[in-house]
Design a protein around this motif. Structure first.
Motif, PDB file in Angstrom:
ATOM      1  N   PHE A 107     -23.500  35.646   9.036  1.00 51.99           N
ATOM      2  CA  PHE A 107     -23.541  37.084   8.761  1.00 51.99           C
ATOM      3  C   PHE A 107     -24.963  37.622   8.828  1.00 51.99           C
ATOM      4  CE2 PHE A 107     -24.106  40.647   5.876  1.00 51.99           C
ATOM      5  CZ  PHE A 107     -23.109  41.517   6.287  1.00 51.99           C
ATOM      6  N   TRP A 108     -25.890  36.982   8.108  1.00 53.50           N
ATOM      7  CA  TRP A 108     -27.253  37.511   8.063  1.00 53.50           C
ATOM      8  C   TRP A 108     -27.974  37.346   9.390  1.00 53.50           C
ATOM      9  CZ3 TRP A 108     -28.016  40.915   4.667  1.00 53.50           C
ATOM     10  CH2 TRP A 108     -27.417  40.817   3.407  1.00 53.50           C
ATOM     11  N   MET A 109     -27.693  36.272  10.088  1.00 54.13           N
ATOM     12  CA  MET A 109     -28.316  36.076  11.397  1.00 54.13           C
ATOM     13  C   MET A 109     -27.845  37.129  12.392  1.00 54.13           C
ATOM     14  SD  MET A 109     -28.538  32.535  13.569  1.00 54.13           S
ATOM     15  CE  MET A 109     -26.980  32.718  14.441  1.00 54.13           C
ATOM     16  N   ALA A 110     -26.568  37.538  12.284  1.00 57.74           N
ATOM     17  CA  ALA A 110     -26.014  38.523  13.213  1.00 57.74           C
ATOM     18  C   ALA A 110     -26.417  39.945  12.852  1.00 57.74           C
ATOM     19  CB  ALA A 110     -24.488  38.403  13.248  1.00 57.74           C
ATOM     20  N   VAL A 111     -26.368  40.282  11.574  1.00 56.05           N
ATOM     21  CA  VAL A 111     -26.548  41.674  11.172  1.00 56.05           C
ATOM     22  C   VAL A 111     -28.004  42.125  11.248  1.00 56.05           C
ATOM     23  CG1 VAL A 111     -26.981  41.415   8.683  1.00 56.05           C
ATOM     24  CG2 VAL A 111     -25.602  43.347   9.533  1.00 56.05           C
ATOM     25  N   ILE A 112     -28.948  41.186  11.214  1.00 56.09           N
ATOM     26  CA  ILE A 112     -30.361  41.567  11.194  1.00 56.09           C
ATOM     27  C   ILE A 112     -30.776  42.292  12.471  1.00 56.09           C
ATOM     28  CG2 ILE A 112     -31.186  39.373  12.133  1.00 56.09           C
ATOM     29  CD1 ILE A 112     -32.909  41.545   9.448  1.00 56.09           C
ATOM     30  N   GLY A 165     -21.807  42.634  16.258  1.00 52.88           N
ATOM     31  CA  GLY A 165     -20.678  43.038  15.436  1.00 52.88           C
ATOM     32  C   GLY A 165     -19.549  42.019  15.481  1.00 52.88           C
ATOM     33  N   GLY A 166     -19.373  41.375  16.639  1.00 58.08           N
ATOM     34  CA  GLY A 166     -18.373  40.315  16.749  1.00 58.08           C
ATOM     35  C   GLY A 166     -18.731  39.121  15.901  1.00 58.08           C
ATOM     36  N   ARG A 167     -20.013  38.806  15.832  1.00 60.53           N
ATOM     37  CA  ARG A 167     -20.462  37.688  14.991  1.00 60.53           C
ATOM     38  C   ARG A 167     -20.335  38.047  13.507  1.00 60.53           C
ATOM     39  NH1 ARG A 167     -22.663  33.381  17.243  1.00 60.53           N
ATOM     40  NH2 ARG A 167     -23.154  33.408  19.461  1.00 60.53           N
ATOM     41  N   VAL A 168     -20.587  39.315  13.172  1.00 63.83           N
ATOM     42  CA  VAL A 168     -20.375  39.754  11.786  1.00 63.83           C
ATOM     43  C   VAL A 168     -18.900  39.608  11.427  1.00 63.83           C
ATOM     44  CG1 VAL A 168     -20.408  41.747  10.244  1.00 63.83           C
ATOM     45  CG2 VAL A 168     -22.371  41.297  11.735  1.00 63.83           C
ATOM     46  N   LEU A 169     -18.015  40.039  12.344  1.00 67.21           N
ATOM     47  CA  LEU A 169     -16.580  39.884  12.118  1.00 67.21           C
ATOM     48  C   LEU A 169     -16.217  38.417  11.957  1.00 67.21           C
ATOM     49  CD1 LEU A 169     -13.654  40.953  12.078  1.00 67.21           C
ATOM     50  CD2 LEU A 169     -13.668  40.788  14.580  1.00 67.21           C
ATOM     51  N   ARG A 170     -16.781  37.559  12.805  1.00 64.91           N
ATOM     52  CA  ARG A 170     -16.501  36.126  12.707  1.00 64.91           C
ATOM     53  C   ARG A 170     -16.923  35.589  11.335  1.00 64.91           C
ATOM     54  NH1 ARG A 170     -19.423  31.267  13.722  1.00 64.91           N
ATOM     55  NH2 ARG A 170     -18.062  29.577  14.435  1.00 64.91           N
ATOM     56  N   ALA A 171     -18.089  36.042  10.848  1.00 64.96           N
ATOM     57  CA  ALA A 171     -18.567  35.577   9.546  1.00 64.96           C
ATOM     58  C   ALA A 171     -17.619  36.006   8.424  1.00 64.96           C
ATOM     59  CB  ALA A 171     -19.968  36.126   9.286  1.00 64.96           C
ATOM     60  N   ILE A 172     -17.100  37.248   8.531  1.00 62.06           N
ATOM     61  CA  ILE A 172     -16.198  37.753   7.492  1.00 62.06           C
ATOM     62  C   ILE A 172     -14.887  36.968   7.498  1.00 62.06           C
ATOM     63  CG2 ILE A 172     -14.850  39.753   6.770  1.00 62.06           C
ATOM     64  CD1 ILE A 172     -17.159  41.508   7.815  1.00 62.06           C
ATOM     65  N   VAL A 173     -14.302  36.756   8.690  1.00 61.96           N
ATOM     66  CA  VAL A 173     -13.053  35.998   8.784  1.00 61.96           C
ATOM     67  C   VAL A 173     -13.274  34.558   8.327  1.00 61.96           C
ATOM     68  CG1 VAL A 173     -11.245  35.188  10.350  1.00 61.96           C
ATOM     69  CG2 VAL A 173     -12.212  37.476  10.644  1.00 61.96           C
ATOM     70  N   TRP A 174     -14.416  34.000   8.696  1.00 63.26           N
ATOM     71  CA  TRP A 174     -14.779  32.636   8.266  1.00 63.26           C
ATOM     72  C   TRP A 174     -14.815  32.556   6.744  1.00 63.26           C
ATOM     73  CZ3 TRP A 174     -19.894  29.969  10.303  1.00 63.26           C
ATOM     74  CH2 TRP A 174     -19.984  28.666   9.797  1.00 63.26           C
ATOM     75  N   LYS A 175     -15.450  33.560   6.110  1.00 65.16           N
ATOM     76  CA  LYS A 175     -15.569  33.563   4.651  1.00 65.16           C
ATOM     77  C   LYS A 175     -14.197  33.691   3.997  1.00 65.16           C
ATOM     78  CE  LYS A 175     -17.973  33.794   0.795  1.00 65.16           C
ATOM     79  NZ  LYS A 175     -18.785  32.651   0.312  1.00 65.16           N
ATOM     80  N   VAL A 176     -13.336  34.538   4.562  1.00 64.33           N
ATOM     81  CA  VAL A 176     -12.015  34.785   3.967  1.00 64.33           C
ATOM     82  C   VAL A 176     -11.092  33.582   4.153  1.00 64.33           C
ATOM     83  CG1 VAL A 176      -9.924  36.191   4.153  1.00 64.33           C
ATOM     84  CG2 VAL A 176     -12.180  37.287   4.184  1.00 64.33           C
ATOM     85  N   THR A 177     -11.077  33.009   5.361  1.00 61.28           N
ATOM     86  CA  THR A 177     -10.135  31.923   5.662  1.00 61.28           C
ATOM     87  C   THR A 177     -10.705  30.537   5.378  1.00 61.28           C
ATOM     88  OG1 THR A 177     -10.867  31.724   7.976  1.00 61.28           O
ATOM     89  CG2 THR A 177      -9.118  33.326   7.482  1.00 61.28           C
TER      90      THR A 177
END
Length: 398
Positions: A107-112, A165-177
């Motif tokens: 998440f942080w690597m992507a959003v920066i 944004g796709g990597r941010v989405l991946r991080a969120i789904v990763w965290k949830v699942t």
């Protein structure tokens, strides 16, 4: 990236410029000189507008470089290796050699990156407000940089892999699942959907009287689609080869040739009879190098009988080698990134096998036909009983 040249180093990270970037530099300079600056800063000569367009294009790519440096420095702070940054026709790419280990790291690597772009845009707009009353060239440049960086930040937040944004989405789904593979599949699926929407938008623009804009949008869509499919394929490899080592996939009996035989003997007794394109070269029991058809062709034919293989081969210090204990996921990244078709497997300076791209592809095909989703590890294989040995299989040629 092929076709790139190095321009310097920042914080220990090599910076490269791809030749495709020069194309966009020329096009962007011309576009700004003919469109933006005549309206934002009227009454000047074409030469002035071209100079302002060139300066603005350079400053935009400095902004892109800062965007990529943000990704790279955050990755390095997490202990990931960053090889280089390349500026190319679509902006820039940070060559980070490992994936983040946690969803938070991703998440942080992507959003920066988008945060930096939006910050640059905001700062440029603030200075524009201070200078806007002067109607100067500086104000026109600042307004362009503000608009371009804000659009760049917003564009990169589109939830389509491999955009940030796709990597941010991946991080969120990763965290949830809790499942990085599932997260990658979701992010790359949406990334492909976004890519098709760009392509469709480009087609509509092309037939609506904006052919150049339509071609550009279609080109962006094609790039995003290719990148998303590539990442999805890599995720499949990661699933199939989870916990699998090189020793399980290598050919333990590779074709080798002595270093002291002549090129003529090599061709007559090895390459021609067995249809080889290359062979590993041994000095006693030690791997000495690799000899290929290309190496042989560089030597005049009349010199083949007197020229030892060891004089022509690529020495082992110029080869990429792997150990039998290395994970196949990491080795596949090496093979794809370096465009290597085979890798010698070495342990304690002794050759113990060779890993070829053909063997990996055959393994994937067999497992796909059998409906197997993952390669079994040695421990799993032992727990399920001994495997049948096939004595009639011949070793694969290098």
């Amino acid at each position: 990236m092929p076709g790139s040249f190095r321009i310097g180093t920042i914080a220990g990270i090599d910076i490269y410029v791809n030749f495709s970037w020069l194309i966009i530099l020329v096009l962007l300079t011309d576009s700004l000189a003919s469109g933006w600056f005549p309206s934002a800063y009227p009454g000047q000569t074409l030469v002035t507008y071209l100079l302002l367009g060139f300066i603005s294009a350079i400053l935009l790519f400095v902004s892109v470089l800062l965007h990529e440096l943000g990704h790279s420095l955050v990755a390095r702070a997490q202990g990931l290796s960053v090889k280089s940054i390349v500026l190319f026709i679509f902006g820039g790419v940070s060559n980070i050699e490992q994936e983040p280990r946690t969803a938070g790291g991703e998440f942080w690597m992507a959003v920066i990156g988008p945060v930096i772009s939006l910050a640059i845009g905001g700062i440029a707009y603030g200075f524009f407000v201070l200078a806007s009353g002067s109607k100067s060239a500086l104000a026109a440049i600042l307004m362009y940089l503000a608009a371009a960086n804000i659009l760049l930040g917003i564009f990169n937040l589109i939830p389509g892999f491999p955009l940030d944004g796709g990597r941010v989405l991946r991080a969120i789904v990763w965290k949830v699942t809790g499942r990085p593979t599932t997260a990658t599949q979701v992010a790359t699926f949406i990334g492909q959907l976004v890519a098709y929407l760009f392509i469709l938008w480009g087609i509509l623009q092309f037939f609506s009287g904006n052919p150049l804009g339509g071609i550009w949008l279609g080109f962006i869509g094609w790039f995003l689609l290719t990148a998303a499919q590539s990442v999805r394929a890599q995720a499949t490899y990661d699933t199939l080869f989870k916990d699998v080592t090189v020793s399980q996939m290598m050919n333990a009996h590779p074709m080798t040739v002595p270093a002291n035989i002549s090129l003529q003997k090599l061709v007559d007794e090895y390459f021609l009879p067995q249809g080889l394109r290359s062979a590993l070269v041994m000095q006693g029991d030690i791997l000495a190098g690799l000899i290929t058809l290309s190496d042989i062709r560089h030597v005049p034919r009349e010199e083949w009988p007197q020229t030892p293989v060891g004089f022509v081969m690529k020495s082992v210090d110029k080869l990429h080698v792997v150990s039998p204990q290395q994970n196949m996921k990491d080795v596949l990244v090496l093979m794809n990134g370096r465009d290597v078709n085979q890798l010698p497997v070495v342990e304690n300076e002794r050759l113990v096998g060779v890993l070829s791209r053909d063997a990996v592809i055959r393994s994937l095909e067999v497992r796909q036909r059998l409906g197997l989703r993952q390669v079994r590890t040695d421990e799993e294989s032992q727990s399920q009983g001994p495997r049948e040995e096939h004595k009639d299989q011949e070793p694969h040629a290098v």
